[in-house]
Design a protein around this motif. Structure first.
Motif, PDB file in Angstrom:
ATOM      1  N   ASP A 127       0.817  -1.215   0.000  1.00 44.05           N
ATOM      2  CA  ASP A 127       0.000   0.000   0.000  1.00 44.05           C
ATOM      3  C   ASP A 127       0.851   1.266   0.000  1.00 44.05           C
ATOM      4  O   ASP A 127       0.372   2.334  -0.394  1.00 44.05           O
ATOM      5  CB  ASP A 127      -0.930   0.017   1.218  1.00 44.05           C
ATOM      6  CG  ASP A 127      -2.022  -1.032   1.152  1.00 44.05           C
ATOM      7  OD1 ASP A 127      -2.281  -1.563   0.050  1.00 44.05           O
ATOM      8  OD2 ASP A 127      -2.615  -1.337   2.210  1.00 44.05           O
ATOM      9  N   LYS A 128       2.094   1.137   0.434  1.00 39.93           N
ATOM     10  CA  LYS A 128       3.017   2.281   0.451  1.00 39.93           C
ATOM     11  C   LYS A 128       3.913   2.320  -0.785  1.00 39.93           C
ATOM     12  O   LYS A 128       4.884   3.073  -0.815  1.00 39.93           O
ATOM     13  CB  LYS A 128       3.878   2.234   1.709  1.00 39.93           C
ATOM     14  CG  LYS A 128       3.082   2.342   3.002  1.00 39.93           C
ATOM     15  CD  LYS A 128       3.999   2.223   4.222  1.00 39.93           C
ATOM     16  CE  LYS A 128       3.205   2.311   5.523  1.00 39.93           C
ATOM     17  NZ  LYS A 128       4.075   2.167   6.722  1.00 39.93           N
ATOM     18  N   GLY A 129       3.593   1.500  -1.759  1.00 41.24           N
ATOM     19  CA  GLY A 129       4.376   1.493  -2.986  1.00 41.24           C
ATOM     20  C   GLY A 129       5.268   0.293  -3.149  1.00 41.24           C
ATOM     21  O   GLY A 129       5.865   0.098  -4.206  1.00 41.24           O
ATOM     22  N   GLY A 130       5.386  -0.530  -2.100  1.00 47.74           N
ATOM     23  CA  GLY A 130       6.171  -1.751  -2.206  1.00 47.74           C
ATOM     24  C   GLY A 130       7.594  -1.497  -2.661  1.00 47.74           C
ATOM     25  O   GLY A 130       8.265  -0.583  -2.172  1.00 47.74           O
ATOM     26  N   TRP A 131       8.056  -2.286  -3.619  1.00 50.23           N
ATOM     27  CA  TRP A 131       9.445  -2.203  -4.063  1.00 50.23           C
ATOM     28  C   TRP A 131       9.774  -0.904  -4.774  1.00 50.23           C
ATOM     29  O   TRP A 131      10.949  -0.585  -4.981  1.00 50.23           O
ATOM     30  CB  TRP A 131       9.769  -3.408  -4.960  1.00 50.23           C
ATOM     31  CG  TRP A 131       9.764  -4.689  -4.192  1.00 50.23           C
ATOM     32  CD1 TRP A 131       8.799  -5.641  -4.188  1.00 50.23           C
ATOM     33  CD2 TRP A 131      10.773  -5.135  -3.278  1.00 50.23           C
ATOM     34  NE1 TRP A 131       9.133  -6.669  -3.332  1.00 50.23           N
ATOM     35  CE2 TRP A 131      10.345  -6.382  -2.759  1.00 50.23           C
ATOM     36  CE3 TRP A 131      11.991  -4.608  -2.840  1.00 50.23           C
ATOM     37  CZ2 TRP A 131      11.079  -7.113  -1.841  1.00 50.23           C
ATOM     38  CZ3 TRP A 131      12.743  -5.332  -1.925  1.00 50.23           C
ATOM     39  CH2 TRP A 131      12.287  -6.563  -1.431  1.00 50.23           C
ATOM     40  N   GLY A 148      11.152  -7.854  -9.725  1.00 48.35           N
ATOM     41  CA  GLY A 148      11.214  -6.544 -10.363  1.00 48.35           C
ATOM     42  C   GLY A 148      10.534  -6.493 -11.713  1.00 48.35           C
ATOM     43  O   GLY A 148       9.498  -5.843 -11.890  1.00 48.35           O
ATOM     44  N   TRP A 149      11.072  -7.216 -12.686  1.00 48.32           N
ATOM     45  CA  TRP A 149      10.619  -7.097 -14.071  1.00 48.32           C
ATOM     46  C   TRP A 149       9.285  -7.801 -14.313  1.00 48.32           C
ATOM     47  O   TRP A 149       8.344  -7.202 -14.839  1.00 48.32           O
ATOM     48  CB  TRP A 149      11.686  -7.658 -15.009  1.00 48.32           C
ATOM     49  CG  TRP A 149      11.381  -7.436 -16.463  1.00 48.32           C
ATOM     50  CD1 TRP A 149      10.653  -8.241 -17.284  1.00 48.32           C
ATOM     51  CD2 TRP A 149      11.790  -6.318 -17.261  1.00 48.32           C
ATOM     52  NE1 TRP A 149      10.593  -7.724 -18.549  1.00 48.32           N
ATOM     53  CE2 TRP A 149      11.285  -6.535 -18.568  1.00 48.32           C
ATOM     54  CE3 TRP A 149      12.549  -5.181 -17.015  1.00 48.32           C
ATOM     55  CZ2 TRP A 149      11.507  -5.642 -19.620  1.00 48.32           C
ATOM     56  CZ3 TRP A 149      12.772  -4.288 -18.059  1.00 48.32           C
ATOM     57  CH2 TRP A 149      12.252  -4.517 -19.333  1.00 48.32           C
ATOM     58  N   LEU A 150       9.186  -9.079 -13.966  1.00 53.60           N
ATOM     59  CA  LEU A 150       7.977  -9.849 -14.235  1.00 53.60           C
ATOM     60  C   LEU A 150       6.759  -9.236 -13.551  1.00 53.60           C
ATOM     61  O   LEU A 150       5.640  -9.315 -14.072  1.00 53.60           O
ATOM     62  CB  LEU A 150       8.169 -11.291 -13.768  1.00 53.60           C
ATOM     63  CG  LEU A 150       7.066 -12.289 -14.087  1.00 53.60           C
ATOM     64  CD1 LEU A 150       6.950 -12.508 -15.597  1.00 53.60           C
ATOM     65  CD2 LEU A 150       7.314 -13.616 -13.388  1.00 53.60           C
ATOM     66  N   THR A 177       9.241  -0.251 -12.672  1.00 45.22           N
ATOM     67  CA  THR A 177      10.194  -1.350 -12.870  1.00 45.22           C
ATOM     68  C   THR A 177      11.609  -0.926 -12.519  1.00 45.22           C
ATOM     69  O   THR A 177      12.332  -1.633 -11.798  1.00 45.22           O
ATOM     70  CB  THR A 177      10.144  -1.832 -14.333  1.00 45.22           C
ATOM     71  OG1 THR A 177       8.810  -2.218 -14.650  1.00 45.22           O
ATOM     72  CG2 THR A 177      11.093  -2.989 -14.552  1.00 45.22           C
ATOM     73  N   ALA A 178      12.023   0.222 -13.024  1.00 43.29           N
ATOM     74  CA  ALA A 178      13.389   0.699 -12.764  1.00 43.29           C
ATOM     75  C   ALA A 178      13.630   0.857 -11.276  1.00 43.29           C
ATOM     76  O   ALA A 178      14.666   0.430 -10.747  1.00 43.29           O
ATOM     77  CB  ALA A 178      13.623   2.016 -13.494  1.00 43.29           C
ATOM     78  N   ARG A 179      12.692   1.452 -10.592  1.00 43.48           N
ATOM     79  CA  ARG A 179      12.872   1.696  -9.166  1.00 43.48           C
ATOM     80  C   ARG A 179      12.800   0.398  -8.370  1.00 43.48           C
ATOM     81  O   ARG A 179      13.587   0.194  -7.439  1.00 43.48           O
ATOM     82  CB  ARG A 179      11.831   2.714  -8.685  1.00 43.48           C
ATOM     83  CG  ARG A 179      12.200   4.085  -9.238  1.00 43.48           C
ATOM     84  CD  ARG A 179      11.146   5.152  -9.137  1.00 43.48           C
ATOM     85  NE  ARG A 179      11.707   6.330  -9.779  1.00 43.48           N
ATOM     86  CZ  ARG A 179      12.092   7.439  -9.130  1.00 43.48           C
ATOM     87  NH1 ARG A 179      11.966   7.517  -7.823  1.00 43.48           N
ATOM     88  NH2 ARG A 179      12.613   8.451  -9.784  1.00 43.48           N
ATOM     89  N   ALA A 180      11.880  -0.477  -8.742  1.00 42.02           N
ATOM     90  CA  ALA A 180      11.790  -1.762  -8.041  1.00 42.02           C
ATOM     91  C   ALA A 180      13.081  -2.556  -8.194  1.00 42.02           C
ATOM     92  O   ALA A 180      13.622  -3.082  -7.216  1.00 42.02           O
ATOM     93  CB  ALA A 180      10.605  -2.558  -8.557  1.00 42.02           C
TER      94      ALA A 180
END
Length: 437
Positions: A131-135, A172-174, A191-194
């Motif tokens: 809920d806080k944005g995760g990865w 990240g990607w999947l 994706t980049a940030r995760a």
């Protein structure tokens, strides 16, 4: 099976692997909600809307499952801990029932002579953190460090090995670019940030475990051998981009302190400010590298937005997942990873196996052939100088295969998902005959 223990180097380890959400039964023991619960409850995300609330009920049947591992002669059990079982809100007050469960589980392995190989995170993020944005959230390394300290203060004195995050590409990607796994996004900036925060979180987790006096710490990444569909410059470039995203991004961060140019071409503008300063954390020294391998991809150029690639068909046999059976890719990745990234560090094949439409009444000869061929590939890699020290089958038992529900069977042990009865398959018996030598 054509092998016996004496065919491998002295001290070579054999084992099996599972993951918490796929087998435990997340409804039990005070576990908090995860983003996989939400993902599965959203129509269209998971086959038949199946979920992990009961799974294989390993939470209650763990003693019998550990007996299965012991009885087949496995040296190592690679298991994972559920973040939401230990910290239902992701941070804050731990769940005593969750910590007690992993305490019992580790003690149960040791009592049976099995080496506990822990993976801290295998994809089920607490919903409160999602809920806080995760990865995507830059605070993830701090939250993950807290989780690491909470669970490893309890079991870290007894685990044989530990790795922070299973298969960063999938996390990240999947999950953020392809949208196939929770949180089901298709967003290049996310994706980049995760992908970057995953690596920083990995480094912080290693730092925490070192601070607790733990050793034998590694990283577990998934790999696919990549072949261009043709010798045209366009297909060769597309295959290089796929290889960079899937295979070289995370190794580049972990071992070189850099990301491949082919990935920065697309993700670079979206990485968090100051990302280059995080490599000192990301490159926290490791004791081993884990390689998860299942298949090869043949890649061709595709018009459109970056990354401009698409999968081309193969003529080779496929598993139940539709994945090409290509053992040579395991050999070649083990050799390349050692030569170009991890050097003399021991490499463990931390996952390898196949999905097959098994029934208890028919021997799973296809799986035996698959394992046999991939073990031969491991031997070839060792002969070429790769420091391979272990091989673990995915998976001990049939389980929840994420967005594909319960129909894809990877197990050495058949699970009846109505009665939850366990039935060892022919592949289990074949491995047991020589693992027990």
């Amino acid at each position: 099976m054509q092998f016996q223990r004496s065919d491998f180097p002295e001290g070579f380890l054999f084992g099996v692997a599972t993951s918490s959400y796929q087998i435990e039964g997340h409804a039990y023991g005070g576990a908090g909600p995860t983003h996989w619960d939400s993902f599965a409850a959203t129509p269209g995300n998971v086959v038949r809307a199946e979920h992990g609330q009961r799974a294989c009920d390993h939470y209650h049947r763990w003693e019998d499952d550990l007996d299965l591992i012991r009885d087949m002669g496995a040296d190592v059990y690679r298991f994972s801990t559920s973040w939401a079982r230990v910290l239902p809100e992701g941070t804050g007050t731990p769940n005593a029932e969750g910590l007690d469960f992993y305490d019992r589980l580790v003690d149960g392995m040791l009592a049976r002579g099995i080496k506990p190989a822990a993976t801290l995170y295998h994809w089920e993020l607490p919903q409160a953190l999602a809920d806080k944005g995760g990865w995507r959230n830059a605070d993830m390394p701090h939250w993950f460090a807290e989780f690491t300290e909470t669970v490893m203060r309890r079991i870290g004195d007894r685990v044989w090995s530990a790795a922070p995050i299973n298969e960063p590409w999938c996390v990240g990607w999947l999950s953020h670019f392809d949208g196939a796994h929770a949180p089901g996004m298709r967003d290049i900036r996310a994706t980049a940030r995760a992908m970057h925060h995953i690596l920083v979180s990995h480094g912080r987790s290693i730092e925490v475990m070192r601070g607790l006096g733990m050793g034998n710490l590694g990283a577990v990444c998934n790999f696919e051998w990549v072949t261009p569909a043709s010798d045209t410059p366009e297909d060769i470039a597309a295959a290089a981009r796929y290889d960079a995203i899937y295979n070289r991004f995370f190794l580049g961060g972990l071992f070189r302190g850099e990301y491949p140019a082919e990935v920065l071409e697309g993700l670079g503008p979206h990485l968090p400010e100051g990302w280059q300063d995080d490599f000192a954390t990301i490159r926290a020294p490791l004791d081993w590298l884990g390689v998860n391998y299942y298949t090869r991809k043949i890649i061709r150029h595709a018009d459109g937005a970056w990354p401009n690639y698409a999968e081309a068909p193969t003529r080779l046999p496929l598993t139940q997942m539709g994945w090409e059976i290509y053992p040579d890719g395991l050999r070649d990745l083990l050799i390349r990873n050692a030569r170009e990234y991890s050097g003399d560090l021991p490499i463990h094949v931390t996952e390898n196996g196949m999905a097959n439409p098994d029934t208890p009444d028919a021997p799973d000869t296809a799986r035996i052939d698959y394992l046999d061929a991939h073990l031969a590939a491991v031997q070839e890699a060792i002969a070429a100088g790769a420091p391979v020290a272990g091989y673990y089958c995915w998976s001990l038992m049939d389980n929840y295969e994420w967005s594909l529900g319960y129909e894809k069977r990877f197990g050495l042990v058949h699970v009846d998902f109505d009665s939850l009865a366990r039935t060892p398959k022919a592949s289990y018996q074949a491995l047991a005959r020589w693992w027990r030598d």
